[in-house]
Design an enzyme around this catalytic site. Sequence first.
Site: not given
Length: 311
Positions: A181, A194
């Site tokens: 990501s 995350y």
Amino acid sequence: MDPVWTTTILLVPFVVVLTAGFFYLYGVIVGLLSKTSVRNKVVVITDALSGLGKECAGLFHKGGARLILCGKSWEKLEELVDDLANASDPTVTFPPKLVLLDFGDMGSMPEAITEILECYGCLDILIFNSSMKVKAPAQSVSLEVDKLLMDNNYFGPVTLAKGVLPSMISRRSGHLLLVNSIQGKIAVPFRTAYAASKHAVQAFFDCLRAEVEEYGISVSTINHTFISRSASEASEASRSIWSLLYTKKPLGVSPDEAATEIVKTLNNKRKEVVIAPSLPKVAIYARSFFPNVFFAVMAAGVNNAAAAEKM
């Protein structure tokens, strides 16, 4: 009729046809590159059951790769194999091999690594595709969830990479590609664990790249905004100010776009790729050179979201 209008009317169809022809040729070239670059090569794809995993599996299978598809469900993996067989020519493709792999179950990793290496005795390309997401205020996320995130997003991929590296080093060839990501580059509020896991795995592969270069092993990372899944996911992201930092378009980056980028990255052996519009890329530089401005924008986003909830 005005000659200018006449010329314009005649040019429009020509431009449309020319543009369509360009995109057609581009697709053909990408397809040819995928076939020539992976034919007969052993390619491992983790989380092959995801949208991106399936897209990569189809692309590489048609390209003649010897696929090893990894996932959590044996039944769904078998369904994927059937779909691949129905969409390809069996005379120029290889039947994919299947391995159960769950980064959330670290105890099963040694056995899974052994199975992967035993499929063909070696591997040429390993695509780390799996990911686990959690969105919540930091204080509401338990340590158990934090650990599960780290297992799925960091310890799992790292364990797999370490497990296959000796084989690649002995052959002095191989390519590790991490699909990560953009939050491995910048951190967005309400995604503390995350973002931490994505920063950790990004740093690991950045360090690993220099360590294994002398053995002829390539390491690439691809950072995307997010892989599109549903319209609801996009509408949720569009409610906050900082959503502009990680949304590329209403449905994010499509699986086929990401798969195409993976093929190009493997062909060119690019070390790092960011799939994002200009604003997220600017944010990455702003975080480094103008950190106070970046932090202020993040805080404003939190305040804006809190105000919206009260309305």
